[in-house]
Design a protein around this motif. Sequence first.
Motif, short mmCIF file in Angstrom:
data_model
loop_
_atom_site.label_atom_id
_atom_site.label_comp_id
_atom_site.label_asym_id
_atom_site.label_seq_id
_atom_site.Cartn_x
_atom_site.Cartn_y
_atom_site.Cartn_z
N ALA A 1 -6.03 -16.59 -24.37
CA ALA A 1 -3.89 -17.21 -24.71
C ALA A 1 -3.52 -16.49 -23.54
O ALA A 1 -3.03 -15.62 -24.02
N ALA A 2 -2.41 -17.71 -23.76
CA ALA A 2 -1.23 -17.42 -23.09
C ALA A 2 -0.29 -16.27 -23.56
O ALA A 2 0.07 -16.65 -24.79
N GLN A 3 0.02 -15.01 -23.21
CA GLN A 3 0.75 -13.72 -24.05
C GLN A 3 1.59 -13.29 -23.17
O GLN A 3 1.77 -13.25 -21.86
N TYR A 4 2.57 -12.82 -22.80
CA TYR A 4 3.75 -12.09 -22.53
C TYR A 4 3.26 -10.67 -22.52
O TYR A 4 3.75 -9.29 -23.33
N LEU A 5 2.18 -10.36 -21.73
CA LEU A 5 1.95 -8.62 -21.47
C LEU A 5 1.31 -8.73 -20.19
O LEU A 5 0.77 -9.41 -19.33
N GLY A 6 1.88 -7.46 -20.13
CA GLY A 6 1.10 -6.64 -18.04
C GLY A 6 2.35 -7.12 -17.84
O GLY A 6 3.64 -7.46 -18.18
N LEU A 7 1.70 -6.75 -16.18
CA LEU A 7 2.55 -6.82 -15.07
C LEU A 7 3.13 -8.82 -14.92
O LEU A 7 2.13 -9.59 -15.49
N GLU A 8 3.83 -9.03 -14.26
CA GLU A 8 4.08 -10.34 -14.16
C GLU A 8 3.00 -11.26 -13.34
O GLU A 8 2.72 -12.08 -13.61
N SER A 9 2.61 -10.58 -13.07
CA SER A 9 1.07 -11.34 -11.70
C SER A 9 0.24 -11.03 -12.03
O SER A 9 -0.80 -11.77 -12.50
N ALA A 10 0.14 -10.57 -14.16
CA ALA A 10 -1.35 -10.91 -14.59
C ALA A 10 -1.22 -12.14 -14.71
O ALA A 10 -0.08 -12.86 -15.27
N PRO A 11 -3.06 -12.63 -15.35
CA PRO A 11 -3.34 -14.25 -15.31
C PRO A 11 -2.26 -14.71 -16.86
O PRO A 11 -1.85 -15.08 -16.80
N ASN A 12 -2.53 -13.24 -17.42
CA ASN A 12 -1.14 -13.93 -18.98
C ASN A 12 -0.69 -14.03 -19.01
O ASN A 12 -0.23 -14.97 -19.97
N LYS A 13 -0.02 -13.05 -18.30
CA LYS A 13 2.02 -13.59 -17.97
C LYS A 13 1.81 -14.81 -17.13
O LYS A 13 3.07 -15.31 -17.74
N ILE A 14 1.02 -14.92 -16.13
CA ILE A 14 1.70 -16.28 -15.17
C ILE A 14 1.54 -17.12 -16.20
O ILE A 14 2.38 -18.53 -16.63
N ALA A 15 0.79 -17.41 -17.23
CA ALA A 15 0.67 -18.28 -18.24
C ALA A 15 1.28 -18.31 -18.84
O ALA A 15 2.20 -19.81 -19.59
N PHE A 16 1.53 -17.50 -19.51
CA PHE A 16 3.22 -17.67 -20.43
C PHE A 16 4.18 -17.98 -19.67
O PHE A 16 5.26 -18.42 -20.40
N ARG A 17 4.86 -17.18 -18.32
CA ARG A 17 5.89 -17.80 -18.22
C ARG A 17 5.49 -19.63 -17.75
O ARG A 17 7.10 -19.86 -17.61
N THR A 18 4.22 -20.11 -17.33
CA THR A 18 4.20 -21.56 -16.96
C THR A 18 4.32 -21.94 -18.47
O THR A 18 5.63 -23.25 -18.43
N LEU A 19 4.16 -21.57 -19.51
CA LEU A 19 4.75 -22.24 -20.75
C LEU A 19 6.08 -22.28 -21.34
O LEU A 19 6.50 -23.78 -21.44
N GLU A 20 6.75 -20.84 -21.06
CA GLU A 20 8.34 -20.97 -21.15
C GLU A 20 8.39 -21.69 -20.17
O GLU A 20 9.32 -22.52 -20.55
N GLU A 21 8.45 -22.35 -18.74
CA GLU A 21 8.93 -23.56 -17.53
C GLU A 21 9.04 -24.29 -18.29
O GLU A 21 10.15 -25.21 -18.69
N ILE A 22 7.59 -24.64 -19.50
CA ILE A 22 7.60 -26.29 -19.71
C ILE A 22 8.30 -26.75 -21.01
O ILE A 22 9.08 -27.48 -21.11
N ALA A 23 8.08 -25.06 -21.91
CA ALA A 23 9.36 -25.21 -23.60
C ALA A 23 10.70 -25.52 -22.62
O ALA A 23 11.66 -26.75 -22.92
N ARG A 24 11.04 -25.30 -21.10
CA ARG A 24 12.62 -25.22 -21.13
C ARG A 24 12.92 -26.66 -20.41
O ARG A 24 14.07 -27.35 -20.56
N ALA A 25 12.02 -27.62 -20.66
CA ALA A 25 11.93 -29.35 -20.04
C ALA A 25 12.71 -29.74 -21.36
O ALA A 25 12.86 -31.13 -20.88
N VAL A 26 12.50 -29.70 -22.66
CA VAL A 26 12.41 -30.28 -23.65
C VAL A 26 13.59 -30.84 -23.62
O VAL A 26 14.42 -29.10 -24.02
N PRO A 27 14.79 -31.73 -24.08
CA PRO A 27 15.99 -31.81 -23.97
C PRO A 27 16.90 -31.63 -24.59
O PRO A 27 16.52 -30.46 -26.02
N ARG A 28 18.05 -30.90 -24.51
CA ARG A 28 18.45 -29.86 -25.00
C ARG A 28 17.94 -28.96 -26.05
O ARG A 28 18.10 -28.26 -27.73
N GLY A 29 16.74 -28.31 -25.97
CA GLY A 29 16.12 -27.06 -26.46
C GLY A 29 17.30 -25.99 -25.92
O GLY A 29 17.57 -25.20 -25.63
N THR A 30 16.67 -24.10 -27.39
CA THR A 30 16.60 -23.50 -27.44
C THR A 30 15.60 -22.28 -27.81
O THR A 30 15.03 -23.10 -29.17
#
Length: 171
Positions: free
Chosen positions: A118-147
């Motif tokens: 599971a992608a999760q916000y844990l560890g260093l920024e270069s950790a695979p799980n955090k990279i995947a979480f940051r990618t998920l976060e970037e995708i979520a920001r694409a939602v129009p008018r999203g909070t």
Amino acid sequence: MRRPGVFLLLTLLLTGFSAAAQPPQEAPAPFARANVVLVRTTARPDSVLQTLRQYLTARGFLPDSMDAGRGLLTTTVVVPARTLAEQMKISARRMPDGWRLTALYTIEGPLNSATGFAAQYLGLESAPNKIAFRTLEEIARAVPRGTLRYSRSKVRFGAFTKLEDALRMPW
């Protein structure tokens, strides 16, 4: 003499069980072990699905399913993967108050095998799980008018779960 100790133990156990039964908390910022990104938006569900599909496709993700009736969009994983997009399975589900995005990422092993995490916000920024979480976060920001809000969901798979089984499990 032993009664106060037993009473204290029962109180702690009952408190722990009631805390575990409560729904997961939401937070305005990522917190340790967060693995869900919630997006509240006033945009129409079909508009959100189309925007997410276009966004994901433009970034190399491979669409797997899109169901406007259920409000569901998923991407697929490729093994062996050449890019991060091919290593991740994204799931966007419409909820009563917005959208719930989760991600699974794979780490490949020998003989074209892979394990899903599971992608999760844990560890260093270069950790695979955090990279995947940051990618998920970037995708979520694409939602129009999203909070964005963040939460944690129980993951029902781990390092010894076969990738095929992990890909089928909702979380």
